[in-house]
Motif scaffolding. Structure first.
Motif, PDB file in Angstrom:
ATOM      1  N   ILE A  56       4.711  -8.318  -2.930  1.00 33.61           N
ATOM      2  CA  ILE A  56       5.721  -8.896  -3.804  1.00 33.61           C
ATOM      3  C   ILE A  56       6.591  -7.811  -4.421  1.00 33.61           C
ATOM      4  N   LYS A  57       7.753  -8.274  -4.942  1.00 33.86           N
ATOM      5  CA  LYS A  57       8.673  -7.379  -5.652  1.00 33.86           C
ATOM      6  C   LYS A  57       8.999  -8.044  -6.984  1.00 33.86           C
ATOM      7  N   THR A  58       8.782  -7.322  -8.068  1.00 29.06           N
ATOM      8  CA  THR A  58       8.994  -7.870  -9.402  1.00 29.06           C
ATOM      9  C   THR A  58      10.348  -7.437  -9.953  1.00 29.06           C
ATOM     10  N   GLU A  59      10.778  -8.124 -11.000  1.00 27.65           N
ATOM     11  CA  GLU A  59      12.007  -7.737 -11.686  1.00 27.65           C
ATOM     12  C   GLU A  59      11.666  -6.630 -12.681  1.00 27.65           C
ATOM     13  N   GLY A  60      12.030  -5.434 -12.357  1.00 29.25           N
ATOM     14  CA  GLY A  60      11.654  -4.292 -13.189  1.00 29.25           C
ATOM     15  C   GLY A  60      10.265  -3.804 -12.813  1.00 29.25           C
ATOM     16  N   PRO A  61       9.781  -2.741 -13.458  1.00 30.49           N
ATOM     17  CA  PRO A  61       8.454  -2.197 -13.167  1.00 30.49           C
ATOM     18  C   PRO A  61       7.360  -3.253 -13.333  1.00 30.49           C
ATOM     19  N   ALA A  62       6.452  -3.310 -12.381  1.00 36.43           N
ATOM     20  CA  ALA A  62       5.401  -4.326 -12.399  1.00 36.43           C
ATOM     21  C   ALA A  62       4.358  -4.031 -13.472  1.00 36.43           C
ATOM     22  N   ASP A  63       3.934  -5.081 -14.156  1.00 37.08           N
ATOM     23  CA  ASP A  63       2.837  -4.982 -15.128  1.00 37.08           C
ATOM     24  C   ASP A  63       1.560  -5.396 -14.396  1.00 37.08           C
ATOM     25  N   VAL A  64       0.882  -4.411 -13.808  1.00 32.65           N
ATOM     26  CA  VAL A  64      -0.282  -4.697 -12.973  1.00 32.65           C
ATOM     27  C   VAL A  64      -1.395  -5.347 -13.778  1.00 32.65           C
ATOM     28  N   THR A 110      -1.010 -21.785  -4.779  1.00 34.50           N
ATOM     29  CA  THR A 110      -1.414 -21.640  -6.178  1.00 34.50           C
ATOM     30  C   THR A 110      -0.990 -20.280  -6.721  1.00 34.50           C
ATOM     31  N   VAL A 111      -1.197 -19.242  -5.925  1.00 33.44           N
ATOM     32  CA  VAL A 111      -0.809 -17.891  -6.346  1.00 33.44           C
ATOM     33  C   VAL A 111       0.706 -17.787  -6.487  1.00 33.44           C
ATOM     34  N   THR A 112       1.429 -18.375  -5.535  1.00 36.97           N
ATOM     35  CA  THR A 112       2.890 -18.315  -5.577  1.00 36.97           C
ATOM     36  C   THR A 112       3.426 -18.961  -6.855  1.00 36.97           C
ATOM     37  N   LYS A 113       2.866 -20.112  -7.232  1.00 31.27           N
ATOM     38  CA  LYS A 113       3.292 -20.785  -8.456  1.00 31.27           C
ATOM     39  C   LYS A 113       2.946 -19.955  -9.692  1.00 31.27           C
ATOM     40  N   GLY A 118      10.348 -15.131 -11.242  1.00 29.60           N
ATOM     41  CA  GLY A 118      10.849 -13.768 -11.353  1.00 29.60           C
ATOM     42  C   GLY A 118      10.289 -12.813 -10.324  1.00 29.60           C
ATOM     43  N   VAL A 119       9.484 -13.330  -9.407  1.00 26.36           N
ATOM     44  CA  VAL A 119       8.833 -12.491  -8.393  1.00 26.36           C
ATOM     45  C   VAL A 119       9.247 -12.974  -7.009  1.00 26.36           C
ATOM     46  N   SER A 120       9.668 -12.057  -6.166  1.00 23.62           N
ATOM     47  CA  SER A 120      10.017 -12.409  -4.781  1.00 23.62           C
ATOM     48  C   SER A 120       8.907 -11.959  -3.847  1.00 23.62           C
ATOM     49  N   ILE A 121       8.486 -12.891  -2.986  1.00 20.26           N
ATOM     50  CA  ILE A 121       7.420 -12.603  -2.020  1.00 20.26           C
ATOM     51  C   ILE A 121       8.054 -12.061  -0.748  1.00 20.26           C
ATOM     52  N   ARG A 122       7.755 -10.818  -0.447  1.00 19.33           N
ATOM     53  CA  ARG A 122       8.364 -10.169   0.716  1.00 19.33           C
ATOM     54  C   ARG A 122       7.532 -10.347   1.971  1.00 19.33           C
ATOM     55  N   ARG A 123       6.231 -10.548   1.796  1.00 21.36           N
ATOM     56  CA  ARG A 123       5.355 -10.703   2.975  1.00 21.36           C
ATOM     57  C   ARG A 123       4.095 -11.441   2.554  1.00 21.36           C
ATOM     58  N   SER A 124       3.641 -12.352   3.377  1.00 22.25           N
ATOM     59  CA  SER A 124       2.365 -13.040   3.133  1.00 22.25           C
ATOM     60  C   SER A 124       1.626 -13.188   4.450  1.00 22.25           C
TER      61      SER A 124
END
Length: 312
Positions: A56-64, A110-113, A118-124
């Protein structure tokens, strides 16, 4: 300006005098690694045990930490989250869910929801247990094939004693490296397997350098005792071996510290593999030539001279 010498040119370390200690240490490590592998087992990654993989790619730095808490509350079992590449790139791995492919797709939805808009899934990816089992078999097959090809190459280039000694040393490196992964609990995946195969290539390269020097000195010093000749061969190549390992480790340590979680297992395997491979090429492979009773071959033109000398 004088060149850098990490090992003095006139070094003379009696490795062969303590070869029995090397045998005991190495055999103990191999046995312990084997027992741990069959009792505790490896922490296989999603490549081998199946599951769900999301990039995934988040908006701004990811809060892991927030992502881990959010997804961990979904009741989907083990969730591994690691940052890689840019600060907003995240890799998510979930264990395989009970049930068929519909259950896996439901967990993915469920995970996608839960991730939100604000998160784009680049690969699944969905990796089934059958694929994981096939990858395990393919990984084991690739290791065995590489060992066989290395043995054939060394046998053709040198003698059978060199071939067997090199393969035994290589097995020693692989088994102990796998044992370290069992003890540490670091995830074992396809990247780690690639690292182990890379270690095998590096280790055999070091071993061949020493073997070349042994063969050279066997022709040059025909009356020298074999243990003394092996010590001389190891010591004269020691500077090259240490320098090569040291410079390689500098790059790997930098990758381990700053390369991120995505390649940490890979670099960890390489760092330990370089260390154990350097040890085995010096302290295991060469001393094994004595165990396998390496003998000098007298050239045909000199056989008659030797017989005449013995008769006199």
């Amino acid at each position: 300006m004088k060149p850098l010498h990490m090992v003095p040119d006139d070094v003379n370390i009696p490795f062969l005098k303590v070869r029995k200690l090397f045998y005991i240490f190495s055999l103990s490590m191999v046995i312990v690694s084997g027992v741990l592998f069959f009792t505790k087992g490896l922490n296989f990654g999603i490549d081998f045990r199946g599951g769900i993989l999301l990039e995934i790619k988040t908006e701004g730095p990811a809060d892991v930490t927030a992502l881990r808490n959010n997804l961990g509350s979904l009741g989907l079992g083990d969730v591994a989250i690691q940052q890689f590449g840019e600060p907003d790139d995240v890799l998510i791995q979930l264990q395989r869910q009970d049930g068929d492919e519909k259950a896996q797709m439901a967990a993915l939805e469920t995970v996608t929801k839960a991730l939100g808009d604000g998160v784009s899934i680049r690969r699944s990816e969905l990796v089934g247990p059958k694929v994981g089992s096939e990858l395990k078999e393919a990984g084991l097959f690739s290791v065995l094939i590489s060992l066989a090809l290395i043995m054939i190459y060394i046998w053709l280039r040198f003698e059978w004693q060199f071939a067997v000694a090199s393969v035994v040393a290589l097995l020693h490196d692989v088994i102990i490296t796998v044992g370290l992964f069992v003890v540490s609990g670091i995830q074992f995946d396809l990247a780690t397997l690639a690292a182990i195969l890379t270690v095998g290539g590096y280790s055999i390269n070091d071993t061949v350098v020493v073997f070349d020097r042994i063969r050279e000195f066997m022709r040059k010093y025909r009356k020298m005792d074999l243990p003394e000749l092996l010590d001389l061969s190891i010591n004269t190549t020691l500077s090259r071996t240490v320098m090569t390992s040291f410079t390689t480790l500098l790059a790997l340590i930098a990758l381990f510290l700053f390369g991120g979680e995505a390649i940490r297992g890979f670099t960890f395997a390489l760092i330990f593999g370089i260390l154990i491979g350097t040890y085995s090429s010096i302290c295991v492979a060469s001393p094994l030539l004595i165990v396998f009773k390496l003998r000098r071959k007298i050239p045909e033109g000199e056989e008659s001279k030797t017989e005449e000398a013995n008769a006199l």
